[in-house]
Design a protein around this motif. Structure first.
Motif, PDB file in Angstrom:
ATOM      1  N   ASP A 121     -75.111  58.445 -31.946  1.00 34.37           N
ATOM      2  CA  ASP A 121     -74.438  57.137 -31.880  1.00 34.37           C
ATOM      3  C   ASP A 121     -73.044  57.233 -32.455  1.00 34.37           C
ATOM      4  O   ASP A 121     -72.090  56.635 -31.945  1.00 34.37           O
ATOM      5  N   ALA A 122     -72.895  57.998 -33.536  1.00 34.57           N
ATOM      6  CA  ALA A 122     -71.583  58.147 -34.154  1.00 34.57           C
ATOM      7  C   ALA A 122     -70.616  58.845 -33.210  1.00 34.57           C
ATOM      8  O   ALA A 122     -69.429  58.526 -33.178  1.00 34.57           O
ATOM      9  N   THR A 123     -71.136  59.784 -32.402  1.00 36.49           N
ATOM     10  CA  THR A 123     -70.284  60.531 -31.473  1.00 36.49           C
ATOM     11  C   THR A 123     -69.710  59.627 -30.390  1.00 36.49           C
ATOM     12  O   THR A 123     -68.538  59.722 -30.012  1.00 36.49           O
ATOM     13  N   TYR A 124     -70.511  58.691 -29.797  1.00 39.93           N
ATOM     14  CA  TYR A 124     -70.101  57.858 -28.662  1.00 39.93           C
ATOM     15  C   TYR A 124     -69.689  56.438 -29.046  1.00 39.93           C
ATOM     16  O   TYR A 124     -69.363  55.638 -28.188  1.00 39.93           O
ATOM     17  N   LYS A 125     -69.702  56.133 -30.343  1.00 40.08           N
ATOM     18  CA  LYS A 125     -69.432  54.779 -30.779  1.00 40.08           C
ATOM     19  C   LYS A 125     -68.078  54.258 -30.341  1.00 40.08           C
ATOM     20  O   LYS A 125     -67.911  53.109 -29.974  1.00 40.08           O
ATOM     21  N   GLU A 126     -67.068  55.161 -30.329  1.00 46.53           N
ATOM     22  CA  GLU A 126     -65.708  54.722 -29.993  1.00 46.53           C
ATOM     23  C   GLU A 126     -65.569  54.334 -28.520  1.00 46.53           C
ATOM     24  O   GLU A 126     -64.608  53.685 -28.143  1.00 46.53           O
ATOM     25  N   TYR A 127     -66.533  54.761 -27.694  1.00 48.57           N
ATOM     26  CA  TYR A 127     -66.441  54.457 -26.266  1.00 48.57           C
ATOM     27  C   TYR A 127     -67.268  53.242 -25.859  1.00 48.57           C
ATOM     28  O   TYR A 127     -67.246  52.826 -24.707  1.00 48.57           O
ATOM     29  N   VAL A 128     -68.002  52.666 -26.755  1.00 48.56           N
ATOM     30  CA  VAL A 128     -68.889  51.540 -26.431  1.00 48.56           C
ATOM     31  C   VAL A 128     -68.144  50.231 -26.598  1.00 48.56           C
ATOM     32  O   VAL A 128     -67.489  49.991 -27.616  1.00 48.56           O
ATOM     33  N   VAL A 129     -68.212  49.362 -25.536  1.00 48.61           N
ATOM     34  CA  VAL A 129     -67.637  48.020 -25.606  1.00 48.61           C
ATOM     35  C   VAL A 129     -68.687  47.100 -26.203  1.00 48.61           C
ATOM     36  O   VAL A 129     -69.785  46.954 -25.631  1.00 48.61           O
ATOM     37  N   PRO A 130     -68.388  46.465 -27.311  1.00 45.32           N
ATOM     38  CA  PRO A 130     -69.417  45.688 -28.022  1.00 45.32           C
ATOM     39  C   PRO A 130     -70.086  44.627 -27.158  1.00 45.32           C
ATOM     40  O   PRO A 130     -71.292  44.441 -27.207  1.00 45.32           O
ATOM     41  N   SER A 131     -69.320  43.918 -26.347  1.00 42.41           N
ATOM     42  CA  SER A 131     -69.893  42.838 -25.529  1.00 42.41           C
ATOM     43  C   SER A 131     -70.268  43.302 -24.127  1.00 42.41           C
ATOM     44  O   SER A 131     -70.676  42.507 -23.287  1.00 42.41           O
ATOM     45  N   GLY A 132     -70.090  44.597 -23.811  1.00 41.83           N
ATOM     46  CA  GLY A 132     -70.389  45.124 -22.492  1.00 41.83           C
ATOM     47  C   GLY A 132     -69.194  44.964 -21.554  1.00 41.83           C
ATOM     48  O   GLY A 132     -68.291  44.156 -21.783  1.00 41.83           O
ATOM     49  N   LEU A 133     -69.158  45.778 -20.466  1.00 45.53           N
ATOM     50  CA  LEU A 133     -68.087  45.699 -19.471  1.00 45.53           C
ATOM     51  C   LEU A 133     -68.338  44.550 -18.491  1.00 45.53           C
ATOM     52  O   LEU A 133     -69.478  44.267 -18.123  1.00 45.53           O
ATOM     53  N   VAL A 134     -67.244  43.908 -18.006  1.00 41.48           N
ATOM     54  CA  VAL A 134     -67.320  42.819 -17.024  1.00 41.48           C
ATOM     55  C   VAL A 134     -66.676  43.298 -15.730  1.00 41.48           C
ATOM     56  O   VAL A 134     -65.527  43.760 -15.744  1.00 41.48           O
ATOM     57  N   TYR A 135     -67.422  43.210 -14.629  1.00 40.86           N
ATOM     58  CA  TYR A 135     -66.907  43.614 -13.330  1.00 40.86           C
ATOM     59  C   TYR A 135     -66.818  42.391 -12.416  1.00 40.86           C
ATOM     60  O   TYR A 135     -67.852  41.814 -12.054  1.00 40.86           O
ATOM     61  N   PRO A 136     -65.620  41.943 -12.067  1.00 41.06           N
ATOM     62  CA  PRO A 136     -65.510  40.822 -11.113  1.00 41.06           C
ATOM     63  C   PRO A 136     -66.159  41.193  -9.777  1.00 41.06           C
ATOM     64  O   PRO A 136     -66.345  42.371  -9.452  1.00 41.06           O
ATOM     65  N   GLY A 137     -66.494  40.183  -8.994  1.00 43.84           N
ATOM     66  CA  GLY A 137     -67.118  40.423  -7.699  1.00 43.84           C
ATOM     67  C   GLY A 137     -66.222  41.268  -6.799  1.00 43.84           C
ATOM     68  O   GLY A 137     -65.028  41.005  -6.664  1.00 43.84           O
ATOM     69  N   LYS A 138     -66.798  42.308  -6.206  1.00 40.57           N
ATOM     70  CA  LYS A 138     -66.000  43.213  -5.371  1.00 40.57           C
ATOM     71  C   LYS A 138     -65.770  42.613  -3.983  1.00 40.57           C
ATOM     72  O   LYS A 138     -66.486  41.715  -3.528  1.00 40.57           O
ATOM     73  N   ALA A 139     -64.764  43.135  -3.295  1.00 37.52           N
ATOM     74  CA  ALA A 139     -64.414  42.675  -1.942  1.00 37.52           C
ATOM     75  C   ALA A 139     -65.279  43.401  -0.911  1.00 37.52           C
ATOM     76  O   ALA A 139     -65.213  44.633  -0.807  1.00 37.52           O
ATOM     77  N   ILE A 140     -66.080  42.666  -0.180  1.00 35.61           N
ATOM     78  CA  ILE A 140     -66.867  43.239   0.923  1.00 35.61           C
ATOM     79  C   ILE A 140     -66.004  43.114   2.174  1.00 35.61           C
ATOM     80  O   ILE A 140     -66.033  42.105   2.879  1.00 35.61           O
ATOM     81  N   ALA A 141     -65.187  44.122   2.449  1.00 34.88           N
ATOM     82  CA  ALA A 141     -64.077  43.977   3.393  1.00 34.88           C
ATOM     83  C   ALA A 141     -64.294  44.776   4.675  1.00 34.88           C
ATOM     84  O   ALA A 141     -65.105  45.709   4.739  1.00 34.88           O
ATOM     85  N   ILE A 142     -63.536  44.382   5.696  1.00 34.34           N
ATOM     86  CA  ILE A 142     -63.411  45.147   6.929  1.00 34.34           C
ATOM     87  C   ILE A 142     -61.919  45.315   7.228  1.00 34.34           C
ATOM     88  O   ILE A 142     -61.093  44.528   6.755  1.00 34.34           O
ATOM     89  N   ALA A 143     -61.597  46.345   8.005  1.00 41.32           N
ATOM     90  CA  ALA A 143     -60.211  46.591   8.411  1.00 41.32           C
ATOM     91  C   ALA A 143     -60.097  46.351   9.908  1.00 41.32           C
ATOM     92  O   ALA A 143     -60.880  46.890  10.696  1.00 41.32           O
ATOM     93  N   GLN A 144     -59.113  45.545  10.312  1.00 43.98           N
ATOM     94  CA  GLN A 144     -58.885  45.227  11.715  1.00 43.98           C
ATOM     95  C   GLN A 144     -57.596  45.908  12.182  1.00 43.98           C
ATOM     96  O   GLN A 144     -56.526  45.659  11.633  1.00 43.98           O
ATOM     97  N   SER A 145     -57.712  46.735  13.196  1.00 39.46           N
ATOM     98  CA  SER A 145     -56.558  47.492  13.675  1.00 39.46           C
ATOM     99  C   SER A 145     -55.538  46.572  14.326  1.00 39.46           C
ATOM    100  O   SER A 145     -55.851  45.459  14.744  1.00 39.46           O
ATOM    101  N   GLY A 146     -54.304  47.071  14.463  1.00 37.10           N
ATOM    102  CA  GLY A 146     -53.249  46.302  15.101  1.00 37.10           C
ATOM    103  C   GLY A 146     -52.105  47.198  15.528  1.00 37.10           C
ATOM    104  O   GLY A 146     -52.158  48.419  15.392  1.00 37.10           O
TER     105      GLY A 146
END
Length: 376
Positions: free
Chosen positions: A25-50
């Protein structure tokens, strides 16, 4: 004594495990986010040629915390920022312009107001330009048939469906004198459409056509070939009838009406032993047409190699009323040749009636297979 020894071993192992976990725990403590990471909703996208552009599209989704997005391409060398919060609809559309003609990989990431970033989403899309345009071929017209009522039937050749051909565009003048354009699909479900009908084209006028392409079904842009002229119309012989003729040999196989039945495999045989040149026939086309060409066939009925009793020379005359006739010239006919022999009418007369007059031949009677007319 044995039980005490076993208990001591277990206790020692537990102490070592707890100690090891504390060190980890002491080794990885500096990398831990106390409240956890937040990921906004990702874009479910398509590409339309032109055309030298690609449009990226995705639904705004249920995550209302997303306030902006960023679209990257060219290995993150280029990007565009999108103000998602300012979009009032339920769809995000990002047009990436001024692209070279090639395939692209786009990476989309969304952001909330606190700067949290979504997981990346990759979509692939193509930009099309002059190289694609240069490959496009107009769908050919095999023939155009017009009847007495003015209905135009266009018989199409094969379309370049594999390269994106999806419709034919017809431009013409309608019966009111107005310019009109109609779009006709190349495919009906998965079957290629072979004919197109136009019923309101102004009489004695022509049309232009071109082919519309889409590189793929999602393309935001269409590509067009150049316009081509409709060319000559075949005058529909379904409306024709024989007004008069010089003679015919007895029997239906020899009737004058066979001269306009649509095939050179039947024959008009003038009376053998009781007729001489000139041999003639008058045809009513059912409506006035501008005639620019006509064609004549010898017959192969009862003569598989071709019947040589056709004329050597004939005259072609036209009339608007079956009273006043104008000669359009004298023409040579090769009675040794199978297939249509086509003749040009330089004056392009407007006529409802025409008269074919065989004026010279090697026999006293005359045998022919078919006659056709072309124009507007």
């Amino acid at each position: 004594m044995k039980k005490t020894y076993h208990f001591s071993l277990i206790l020692f192992a537990a102490i070592c495990l707890v100690s090891a976990c504390r060190k980890m725990d002491a080794t990885y403590k500096e990398y831990v986010v106390p409240s956890g990471l937040v990921y906004p909703g990702k874009a479910i996208a398509i590409a339309q040629s032109g055309r030298n552009r690609v449009q990226i599209v995705w639904p705004k989704g249920v995550d209302k915390t997303v306030v902006k997005a960023k679209v990257y391409w060219n290995s993150f060398a280029d990007s565009v920022v999108v103000d998602v919060a300012a979009i009032t609809g339920d769809t995000v559309k990002v047009m990436v312009d001024n692209l070279q003609e090639k395939n692209y990989t786009f990476v989309i990431r969304t952001f909330d107001a606190q700067g949290n970033i979504s997981v990346p989403v990759e979509v692939n899309g193509g930009s099309y330009g002059e190289r694609y345009q240069s490959q496009l071929l107009t769908r050919p017209v095999n023939s155009t048939l017009i009847n007495a009522a003015g209905k135009l039937t266009i018989n199409w050749g094969g379309a370049d469906v594999a390269n994106g051909a999806y419709a034919s565009e017809i431009k013409y003048t309608d019966v009111s004198g107005a310019a009109k354009t109609q779009i006709f699909p190349v495919l009906l479900k998965t079957t290629e459409v072979k004919t197109t009908e136009i019923t309101d084209m102004l009489a004695n006028t022509n049309y232009q056509f071109r082919t519309i392409f889409r590189p793929d079904s999602l393309s935001v842009d269409k590509f067009y070939t150049s316009y081509s002229d409709g060319g000559l119309f075949s005058i529909d012989k379904g409306d024709w009838h024989v007004v008069a003729f010089s003679s015919q040999h007895p029997g239906g196989d020899n009737a004058a009406v066979n001269f306009i039945d649509g095939t050179e495999h039947t024959r008009w045989h003038t009376c053998a032993g009781c007729s001489n040149y000139p041999h003639w026939i008058v045809i009513d086309m059912g409506a006035p047409r501008i005639l620019t060409q006509f064609g004549v066939w010898r017959t192969d009925f009862d003569s598989p190699g071709g019947d040589k009793r056709g004329p050597d020379k004939f005259e072609f005359l036209t009339s608007t009323d079956n009273v006043t006739w104008v000669s359009q010239g004298s023409f040579d006919f090769d009675h040794n040749l199978n297939g249509e022999q086509r003749y040009v009418l330089p004056n392009s007369p407007k006529a409802r009636y025409f008269k074919f007059v065989g004026t010279q031949g090697s026999d006293s009677n005359m045998v022919l297979g078919e006659i056709s007319a072309y124009g507007l």
